[in-house]
Design a protein around this motif. Structure first.
Motif, PDB file in Angstrom:
ATOM      1  N   ILE A 337       0.815  -1.227   0.000  1.00  0.00           N
ATOM      2  CA  ILE A 337       0.000   0.000   0.000  1.00  0.00           C
ATOM      3  C   ILE A 337       0.841   1.266   0.000  1.00  0.00           C
ATOM      4  CG2 ILE A 337      -1.968  -1.099   1.135  1.00  0.00           C
ATOM      5  CD1 ILE A 337      -1.246   0.634   3.590  1.00  0.00           C
ATOM      6  N   THR A 338       2.124   1.172   0.306  1.00  0.00           N
ATOM      7  CA  THR A 338       2.886   2.417   0.271  1.00  0.00           C
ATOM      8  C   THR A 338       3.824   2.516  -0.927  1.00  0.00           C
ATOM      9  OG1 THR A 338       4.474   1.436   1.784  1.00  0.00           O
ATOM     10  CG2 THR A 338       2.858   2.910   2.731  1.00  0.00           C
ATOM     11  N   TYR A 339       4.210   1.398  -1.514  1.00  0.00           N
ATOM     12  CA  TYR A 339       5.167   1.476  -2.618  1.00  0.00           C
ATOM     13  C   TYR A 339       4.633   0.906  -3.917  1.00  0.00           C
ATOM     14  CZ  TYR A 339       8.885   2.745   0.582  1.00  0.00           C
ATOM     15  OH  TYR A 339       9.670   3.400   1.485  1.00  0.00           O
ATOM     16  N   PRO A 362       1.163   7.812   8.955  1.00  0.00           N
ATOM     17  CA  PRO A 362       1.643   7.006   7.827  1.00  0.00           C
ATOM     18  C   PRO A 362       1.368   5.531   8.114  1.00  0.00           C
ATOM     19  CG  PRO A 362       3.383   8.434   8.645  1.00  0.00           C
ATOM     20  CD  PRO A 362       2.243   8.559   9.592  1.00  0.00           C
ATOM     21  N   ALA A 363       1.238   4.763   7.051  1.00  0.00           N
ATOM     22  CA  ALA A 363       0.886   3.355   7.224  1.00  0.00           C
ATOM     23  C   ALA A 363       1.912   2.619   8.076  1.00  0.00           C
ATOM     24  CB  ALA A 363       0.734   2.689   5.867  1.00  0.00           C
ATOM     25  N   ALA A 364       3.194   2.975   7.931  1.00  0.00           N
ATOM     26  CA  ALA A 364       4.244   2.277   8.681  1.00  0.00           C
ATOM     27  C   ALA A 364       4.039   2.462  10.185  1.00  0.00           C
ATOM     28  CB  ALA A 364       5.617   2.787   8.267  1.00  0.00           C
ATOM     29  N   PHE A 447      11.975  -3.083   7.268  1.00  0.00           N
ATOM     30  CA  PHE A 447      12.511  -3.184   5.905  1.00  0.00           C
ATOM     31  C   PHE A 447      11.473  -2.727   4.902  1.00  0.00           C
ATOM     32  CE2 PHE A 447      16.622  -5.349   5.268  1.00  0.00           C
ATOM     33  CZ  PHE A 447      16.994  -5.471   6.585  1.00  0.00           C
ATOM     34  N   SER A 449       9.019  -0.700   5.342  1.00  0.00           N
ATOM     35  CA  SER A 449       8.711   0.724   5.400  1.00  0.00           C
ATOM     36  C   SER A 449       9.784   1.547   4.715  1.00  0.00           C
ATOM     37  CB  SER A 449       8.535   1.168   6.852  1.00  0.00           C
ATOM     38  OG  SER A 449       9.773   1.102   7.512  1.00  0.00           O
ATOM     39  N   PHE A 450      11.006   1.008   4.648  1.00  0.00           N
ATOM     40  CA  PHE A 450      12.073   1.755   3.961  1.00  0.00           C
ATOM     41  C   PHE A 450      12.135   1.415   2.480  1.00  0.00           C
ATOM     42  CE2 PHE A 450      14.100   2.194   8.194  1.00  0.00           C
ATOM     43  CZ  PHE A 450      14.241   3.563   8.166  1.00  0.00           C
ATOM     44  N   LEU A 451      12.000   0.143   2.166  1.00  0.00           N
ATOM     45  CA  LEU A 451      12.338  -0.313   0.819  1.00  0.00           C
ATOM     46  C   LEU A 451      11.203  -1.008   0.083  1.00  0.00           C
ATOM     47  CD1 LEU A 451      15.803  -1.792   1.710  1.00  0.00           C
ATOM     48  CD2 LEU A 451      15.406   0.288   0.470  1.00  0.00           C
TER      49      LEU A 451
ATOM     50  N   GLY B  18      15.972   4.383   0.548  1.00  0.00           N
ATOM     51  CA  GLY B  18      14.703   4.229   1.242  1.00  0.00           C
ATOM     52  C   GLY B  18      13.736   5.365   1.010  1.00  0.00           C
ATOM     53  N   CYS B  19      12.495   5.021   0.929  1.00  0.00           N
ATOM     54  CA  CYS B  19      11.392   5.969   1.026  1.00  0.00           C
ATOM     55  C   CYS B  19      11.160   6.897  -0.157  1.00  0.00           C
ATOM     56  CB  CYS B  19      11.516   6.862   2.265  1.00  0.00           C
ATOM     57  SG  CYS B  19      11.548   5.964   3.780  1.00  0.00           S
ATOM     58  N   ASP B  21      10.106   6.712  -3.111  1.00  0.00           N
ATOM     59  CA  ASP B  21       8.858   6.625  -3.877  1.00  0.00           C
ATOM     60  C   ASP B  21       7.700   6.151  -3.019  1.00  0.00           C
ATOM     61  OD1 ASP B  21       9.826   4.140  -3.532  1.00  0.00           O
ATOM     62  OD2 ASP B  21       9.352   3.416  -5.536  1.00  0.00           O
ATOM     63  N   ARG B  22       7.792   6.425  -1.732  1.00  0.00           N
ATOM     64  CA  ARG B  22       6.714   6.002  -0.841  1.00  0.00           C
ATOM     65  C   ARG B  22       5.500   6.915  -1.036  1.00  0.00           C
ATOM     66  NH1 ARG B  22       5.080   6.761   4.524  1.00  0.00           N
ATOM     67  NH2 ARG B  22       6.299   8.649   4.550  1.00  0.00           N
ATOM     68  N   ARG B  23       4.350   6.291  -1.177  1.00  0.00           N
ATOM     69  CA  ARG B  23       3.127   7.068  -1.330  1.00  0.00           C
ATOM     70  C   ARG B  23       2.075   6.473  -0.425  1.00  0.00           C
ATOM     71  NH1 ARG B  23       2.954   5.771  -7.474  1.00  0.00           N
ATOM     72  NH2 ARG B  23       3.707   3.898  -6.454  1.00  0.00           N
ATOM     73  N   GLU B  24       1.578   7.254   0.495  1.00  0.00           N
ATOM     74  CA  GLU B  24       0.497   6.758   1.332  1.00  0.00           C
ATOM     75  C   GLU B  24      -0.782   6.738   0.520  1.00  0.00           C
ATOM     76  OE1 GLU B  24       0.607   5.627   4.383  1.00  0.00           O
ATOM     77  OE2 GLU B  24       2.722   6.032   4.712  1.00  0.00           O
ATOM     78  N   LEU B  25      -1.647   5.805   0.882  1.00  0.00           N
ATOM     79  CA  LEU B  25      -2.896   5.679   0.119  1.00  0.00           C
ATOM     80  C   LEU B  25      -3.762   6.918   0.227  1.00  0.00           C
ATOM     81  CD1 LEU B  25      -4.253   2.069   0.547  1.00  0.00           C
ATOM     82  CD2 LEU B  25      -3.145   3.124  -1.393  1.00  0.00           C
TER      83      LEU B  25
END
Lengths: 532, 379
Positions: A337-339, A362-364, A447, A449-451, B18-19, B21-25
């Motif tokens: 859901i985040t990446y 945030p989801a994490a 892991f 949440s970062f990658l 890390g992070c 391209d992180r996108r919260e829903l």
């Protein structure tokens, strides 16, 4: 790394080297040749060793015309036995035997106390140890030996159903805290003259008895020797549970995966002994250790073999799936859901988006908060007094579950994910194994949440590499999957009918690989049925 | 030492990549559809439709808020507009779930190669969205016709097209990848789904459209647009589209109406069919033979037929066969006479079977072949 290693393996250098044998650690009589001294000296010395303790009993008595001493620890002996057996026999002895020498004493033991656990000892330190184990000590003046008669009290929990590894079908007996009872329970299942128990004393201050148990001829001699060596090497002040022993004999300490199996079930121990494993029974705990062990062992129960094999196979697959769910579900969900939004089916995405709408974190953070909450709830549920048991379920279900969702702090799906993870974690038949997925879950969440998925995969690859590096008493932890043995797959992910399981795993380090050479499937008689 | 290095590498990878391209829903807007038209000042006008998830999901709330929002911007290239949409909308646009791209008729006639490359190239946009020509209506309006069941218009059209293609074969089921394939392959020309609006488009764009039992406006499938290279030539009907699918061997189910006698009909539900096309080369000219094998059951018969008699069955079979033949022939005729575009891919088949001869025939053009050189087989 070195800092950690030093901290881990630090030795207390200023202490004198510990004594070499455990029996030497007992308080030793200062006077040598104690038994050759007169009764007053012996009395004085014993009183010195045991001090003013409440349960120390020493009295003078006469055996016939000979004066003597009777000594025991009141807390460890059964008074009925003393009056019935010991005193009765001694009265007879006074009438018929002239107990004036060691030989006479031995003769008396042979003729009158045969069958009772009695022995004539000459060693002073053994005298003290036997007193501690619940023997009655009888010393007769001018005889350079002592008579010890076992009169141990049978205090302790009665045999009940095990509380951790319950089954629907199968034996219901569980181990108790008494070493002797536990040995009896195993012997009752395995009527095999090759079954061996070896006794060890561990713990400087607790003098705990251990029994190493194996079937001679099936278990590998080398492994047995290695178990003996590791147990003899244990230098510890106290042993209160087999978990203490486990940490000393395990192959690797820094790992979330147990390399020693533990069980409360005699049938499980017996079945594993037949498989060539070695059991270590610790006095004072119902948990018996088993080595060597592999990863698939933690997914098997004795009940698998009591059920039809199709059902057993299905359930075993479910266990593996549940382990994977409890390990990776939160991190997979988080990563996706985040990446990797493109991986979610559109309809589901709309659904998830609608739920996440208005969630401030945030989801994490959401995942970690919910997982931590669950762990706290779980720990509280175990530790709290039984009387307040309901509180946790109400607080847990209402406050955490419903209120958090209704307040919009967490999304519904997240609660489902955490709940499913938690339930899956309880599927593991061995509690100590479920700990591994509990710990690694958090690592994987970090892991993820970062990658993202890449991180989850990275974590899993590292985990598998670590698993492959583990050994339990020389047996590869992942065997018979890696290294692979096709023949041994009959009893790993699925269980085929018992008559097909003719051999043991080739990696299991046992003397006899063939289990049941000629077993075959049942064949009903041909022709008319039996009734006609 | 090795372990130290490995752990260090692992740790640094966290900080390096890390992070980013992180996108919260709840920080994204899901784009479900797009429409491309000719701009007034710039070359293109791009309209995107994003979904309002709470309204789409919850029927109770759905009546109060709109399930989807559209916004248009003009620019000389779509890629330039892609991330600029927040001029008018909120949140980051995510294009990975885009289902529909409408192309305005005017642009389709001029050719759409200029922005097709963007749609193919972009890493978020998939290649399985429907390419649709909006015929007789501005593409932007087609994107916004509401419907009460799937509230977001694009999701409705997607479901509609899938169902139509599966149950009757009335939609050519062309995705972007198919168009690109046809464009880059010699011997076959692209087609696209054609839709139009039935009713008043203005009223259809309002939420009120969802409230009436008979919607004020409906988005309807009109058949397909026939292209030559990247240029739209014209349209064929839904029935011709079905026949096109039949020839291309993509038909799953269809219902075939067969005239009997005296204005009486019977209908056959075709539930299994297969098509094989062969191109022979005789006397310097290709001869194309189409073999269709179809199985069906009789759905309706408006006359008294003795269906317990194998003879009457055979008669009906014969008539069905003739009808299929007629249908296929008509479609091929229409397409070839009207548009002279080889959308059926006969050239491709010839090329696969005999590449040298294809090179020669190419000069004449596959569509200029006289009629007698199609051979019909049908059973």
């Amino acid at each position: 790394m070195n800092i950690f290693r030093n901290w881990f393996n630090q030795k207390q250098k200023y202490q004198p080297t510990p004594a070499t044998t455990s029996s030497a650690l007992l308080p030793k009589p200062e006077v040598s040749d104690l038994l050759s001294k007169g009764l007053p000296e012996i009395e004085q010395e014993l009183r010195r060793i045991f001090g003013n303790t409440l349960d120390f009993y020493l009295d003078h008595l006469s055996v016939g015309k000979q004066p003597g001493l009777i000594v025991y620890l009141e807390s460890m002996v059964n008074p009925k036995l003393i009056s019935q057996e010991v005193v009765n026999k001694l009265t007879q002895a006074g009438q018929n035997y002239e107990l004036t020498s060691v030989d006479k004493l031995k003769q008396f033991r042979r003729e009158q106390l045969g069958g009772l656990m009695a022995k004539v000892i000459m060693d002073e330190s053994e005298m003290v140890r036997d007193l501690l184990l619940g023997y009655v000590l009888i010393i007769i003046a001018n005889v350079e030996a002592a008579l010890v008669i076992r009169a141990t009290t049978e205090e302790g929990r009665s045999i009940t159903e095990p509380s951790t590894q319950t089954t629907i079908r199968g034996p219901k007996e569980g181990f108790v805290e008494s070493l002797d009872t536990n040995i009896t329970l195993i012997r009752k299942i395995l009527h095999n003259p090759q079954l061996r128990f070896e006794r060890y004393i561990v713990g400087k201050d607790t003098q705990t008895a251990l029994a190493v148990c194996f079937i001679n001829g099936i278990a590998d001699g080398q492994v047995v020797e290695e178990v003996r060596r590791r147990i003899k090497d244990i230098q510890v002040s106290g042993v209160f549970d087999s978990g203490n022993i486990e940490e000393f004999i395990t192959d690797k300490t820094i790992t979330p995966f147990p390399t020693v199996y533990n069980t409360e079930r005699p049938d499980s121990v017996a079945a594993n002994l037949v498989e060539g494993k070695i059991a270590i029974i610790t006095d004072g705990t119902p948990f018996v250790l088993l080595v060597p062990v592999t990863l698939p062992d933690f997914f098997q129960t004795t009940e698998d073999y009591a059920q039809p094999f199709l059902m057993a196979s299905f359930i075993r697959v479910i266990r593996y799936v549940a382990f994977l769910i409890s390990l990776v579900l939160p991190s997979l969900y988080l990563a996706v859901i985040t990446y990797h939004i493109e991986l979610i089916p559109t309809a589901l995405l709309v659904n998830l988006m609608a739920q996440r709408e208005g969630v401030p974190m945030p989801a994490a953070v959401e995942v970690l908060a919910m997982e931590l909450t669950f762990e706290i709830l779980r720990e509280a549920g175990i530790r709290m007094p039984r009387a307040v048991g309901q509180t946790i379920s109400i607080v847990g279900a209402l406050v955490i579950g419903q209120a958090a969702v209704e307040a919009g702090i967490v999304s519904n799906t997240m609660v489902i994910v955490v709940a499913l993870t938690a339930i899956s974690n309880f599927v593991s038949p061995v509690y100590s194994f479920s700990v591994s997925s509990r710990l690694l879950r958090f690592v994987l969440i970090l892991f993820a949440s970062f990658l993202g998925l890449y991180g989850v995969l990275l974590g899993l690859v590292t985990m598998v590499a670590h698993l492959a590096s583990l050994r339990s008493f020389g047996v590869p932890y992942l065997s018979p999957v890696a290294p692979l043995s096709i023949g041994a797959q009959k009893d790993v992910f699925i269980r085929l009918p018992i008559f097909t399981l003719k051999t043991r795993s080739p990696f299991s380090k046992v003397k006899r690989l063939i289990k049941q050479r000629n077993s075959q499937s049942p064949s009903p008689p041909e022709g008319d049925d039996l009734l006609s | 030492m090795k372990r130290k290095v490995m752990i260090l590498l692992l740790l640094t990878s966290l900080f390096l990549t890390g992070c980013w391209d992180r996108r919260e829903l709840n920080e994204i807007s899901m784009v479900s559809g797009m429409a491309v038209e000719q701009g007034e000042k710039k070359k293109y006008r791009m309209t995107v439709e994003v979904i309002n998830p709470t309204a789409e999901l919850n029927p109770a709330k759905g009546t109060s808020t709109t399930p989807a929002i559209t916004y248009s911007m003009e620019g000389d290239a779509l890629s330039q507009l892609r991330n600029k949409m927040d001029v008018g909308m909120s949140r980051r646009m995510v294009y990975s779930h885009m289902r529909i791209v409408y192309i305005d008729e005017k642009i389709a006639r001029k050719g759409f190669l200029e922005f097709l490359d963007f749609l193919e190239r972009d890493r978020e946009i998939r290649d399985d969205f429907y390419m649709i020509v909006a015929s007789g209506v501005p593409a932007k309006d087609a994107l916004a016709i509401t419907y009460p069941i799937q509230k977001a218009p694009s999701l409705k059209v997607h479901a509609q097209l899938q169902a139509l293609a599966r149950d009757w074969g009335g939609s050519p089921d062309v995705r972007e990848a198919d168009v690109i394939n046809a464009l880059t392959t010699e011997g076959i020309e692209p087609v696209a789904i054609a839709v139009g609006v039935q009713g008043d488009a203005e009223q259809g764009m309002s939420m009120d459209n969802e409230k009436s039992v008979e919607p004020n406006a409906l988005l309807v499938v009109k058949g397909m647009g026939v292209f030559k290279k990247e240029k739209l030539l014209g349209y064929v009907s839904v029935t011709d589209t079905r026949n096109f699918m039949w020839i291309r061997n993509k038909l799953r189910f269809t219902s075939l109406l067969v005239p009997y006698k005296n204005n009486k009909f019977f209908s056959v539900r075709i539930f299994r069919s297969g098509t094989r096309i062969n191109v022979d080369y005789q006397q310097g000219r290709p001869v194309i033979s189409i073999k269709i094998k179809a199985e069906g059951r009789i759905d309706t018969a408006q006359f008294n037929s003795k269906l317990d008699d194998p003879k009457s069955y055979r008669e009906l079979e014969r008539q069905t066969k003739a009808e299929i033949e007629k249908q296929i022939k008509t479609t091929i005729h229409t397409v070839q006479k009207k548009f002279a575009s080889d959308i059926f891919g006969f050239g491709l088949i010839l090329y696969r079977q005999n590449p040298e001869q294809f090179a020669q025939v190419k000069k004449i053009g596959m569509t200029n072949l006289p009629e007698r050189e199609y051979r019909w087989m049908c059973w």
